[in-house]
Design a protein around this motif. Structure first.
Motif, PDB file in Angstrom:
ATOM      1  N   CYS A   9       0.820  -1.220   0.000  1.00 54.67           N
ATOM      2  CA  CYS A   9       0.000   0.000   0.000  1.00 54.67           C
ATOM      3  C   CYS A   9       0.853   1.270   0.000  1.00 54.67           C
ATOM      4  N   GLY A  10       2.154   1.153   0.270  1.00 59.57           N
ATOM      5  CA  GLY A  10       3.045   2.307   0.246  1.00 59.57           C
ATOM      6  C   GLY A  10       3.160   3.050   1.558  1.00 59.57           C
ATOM      7  N   ALA A  72      -1.546  -2.002   7.723  1.00 54.54           N
ATOM      8  CA  ALA A  72      -2.597  -1.528   6.819  1.00 54.54           C
ATOM      9  C   ALA A  72      -2.888  -2.522   5.698  1.00 54.54           C
ATOM     10  N   CYS A  73      -1.836  -3.098   5.104  1.00 53.09           N
ATOM     11  CA  CYS A  73      -2.052  -4.008   3.964  1.00 53.09           C
ATOM     12  C   CYS A  73      -1.604  -5.440   4.226  1.00 53.09           C
ATOM     13  N   GLY A  74      -0.881  -5.667   5.314  1.00 56.17           N
ATOM     14  CA  GLY A  74      -0.486  -7.015   5.684  1.00 56.17           C
ATOM     15  C   GLY A  74       0.812  -7.518   5.083  1.00 56.17           C
ATOM     16  N   THR A  75       1.514  -6.707   4.321  1.00 54.43           N
ATOM     17  CA  THR A  75       2.748  -7.167   3.679  1.00 54.43           C
ATOM     18  C   THR A  75       3.800  -7.561   4.708  1.00 54.43           C
ATOM     19  N   PRO A  76       4.318  -8.802   4.651  1.00 45.48           N
ATOM     20  CA  PRO A  76       5.449  -9.177   5.508  1.00 45.48           C
ATOM     21  C   PRO A  76       6.707  -8.451   5.019  1.00 45.48           C
ATOM     22  N   LEU A  77       7.450  -7.830   5.938  1.00 48.48           N
ATOM     23  CA  LEU A  77       8.601  -7.024   5.550  1.00 48.48           C
ATOM     24  C   LEU A  77       9.922  -7.491   6.151  1.00 48.48           C
ATOM     25  N   THR A  78       9.919  -7.985   7.403  1.00 52.52           N
ATOM     26  CA  THR A  78      11.191  -8.281   8.058  1.00 52.52           C
ATOM     27  C   THR A  78      11.143  -9.538   8.910  1.00 52.52           C
ATOM     28  N   TYR A  79      12.337 -10.002   9.188  1.00 53.15           N
ATOM     29  CA  TYR A  79      12.608 -11.057  10.165  1.00 53.15           C
ATOM     30  C   TYR A  79      13.807 -10.559  10.950  1.00 53.15           C
ATOM     31  N   ARG A  80      13.719 -10.587  12.276  1.00 50.03           N
ATOM     32  CA  ARG A  80      14.848 -10.118  13.075  1.00 50.03           C
ATOM     33  C   ARG A  80      14.930 -10.890  14.379  1.00 50.03           C
ATOM     34  N   VAL A 135      -8.624  -1.224 -11.175  1.00 49.62           N
ATOM     35  CA  VAL A 135      -7.991  -0.092 -10.487  1.00 49.62           C
ATOM     36  C   VAL A 135      -6.946  -0.675  -9.533  1.00 49.62           C
ATOM     37  N   ASN A 136      -5.699  -0.285  -9.700  1.00 45.87           N
ATOM     38  CA  ASN A 136      -4.599  -0.782  -8.875  1.00 45.87           C
ATOM     39  C   ASN A 136      -4.453   0.098  -7.633  1.00 45.87           C
ATOM     40  N   HIS A 137      -4.487  -0.506  -6.456  1.00 46.18           N
ATOM     41  CA  HIS A 137      -4.303   0.230  -5.205  1.00 46.18           C
ATOM     42  C   HIS A 137      -2.926   0.007  -4.606  1.00 46.18           C
ATOM     43  N   GLN A 138      -2.047  -0.698  -5.313  1.00 48.21           N
ATOM     44  CA  GLN A 138      -0.711  -0.963  -4.801  1.00 48.21           C
ATOM     45  C   GLN A 138       0.213   0.210  -5.093  1.00 48.21           C
ATOM     46  N   HIS A 139       1.205   0.367  -4.209  1.00 51.18           N
ATOM     47  CA  HIS A 139       2.245   1.368  -4.415  1.00 51.18           C
ATOM     48  C   HIS A 139       3.078   0.940  -5.625  1.00 51.18           C
ATOM     49  N   GLU A 140       3.424   1.880  -6.469  1.00 49.21           N
ATOM     50  CA  GLU A 140       4.267   1.553  -7.618  1.00 49.21           C
ATOM     51  C   GLU A 140       5.713   1.399  -7.186  1.00 49.21           C
ATOM     52  N   ASP A 141       6.381   0.410  -7.726  1.00 48.25           N
ATOM     53  CA  ASP A 141       7.801   0.179  -7.415  1.00 48.25           C
ATOM     54  C   ASP A 141       8.637   1.278  -8.027  1.00 48.25           C
TER      55      ASP A 141
END
Length: 141
Positions: A9-10, A72-80, A135-141
């Motif tokens: 979601c950005g 907000a969007c559930g994206t897994p980002l890290t492991y620490r 309609v794309n709601h994702q953040h653009e890379d």
């Protein structure tokens, strides 16, 4: 080389300053549950080299590990590892996931059996972005 990425979601963006450490895939059951996928792919950096637009939310998946994600969007980002000097970022949250190739596997004994045959499945191109009303709601890379 610097690496940039973030959630779908950005809301959370990061920049990781190179050099990076190892990249891996992990088949352990904790990674399977955290991702809802047969494995997770990570690239590791010293934590001091990763800069956040805002810190990810975290879940302590054990007494030794916390996992970062976007609430907000559930994206897994890290492991620490708790109190460890490094942080691993999910490879596919990078803006350019092709820039990192895994070099090792963790817990290969926990790989689900059908992973080995995925390349043998028939392929089918699918691009929802060309369908009417998309309609794309994702953040653009």
């Amino acid at each position: 080389m610097d690496y940039e990425g973030g959630c779908q979601c950005g809301r959370i963006r990061y920049r990781a300053e190179g050099p990076r450490d190892r990249a891996c895939v992990c088949y352990c059951r904790m990674c399977q549950k955290a991702s809802g996928a047969p494995f997770m792919a990570f690239v590791r950096f010293p934590a001091r080299q990763v800069h956040w637009s805002q810190p990810p939310d975290t879940f302590a998946s054990s007494n030794r590990v916390e996992r970062g994600f976007c609430s907000a969007c559930g994206t897994p980002l890290t492991y620490r590892q708790v109190d460890g000097p490094n942080i691993s970022l999910t490879i596919n949250s990078l803006d350019d996931p092709e820039s990192v190739r895994p070099e090792m596997r963790f817990s290969p004994d926990q790989e689900v059996s059908w992973c080995r045959s995925l390349q043998d499945l028939p392929g089918r191109e699918m691009d929802l972005t060309t369908s009417p009303g998309f309609v794309n709601h994702q953040h653009e890379d």
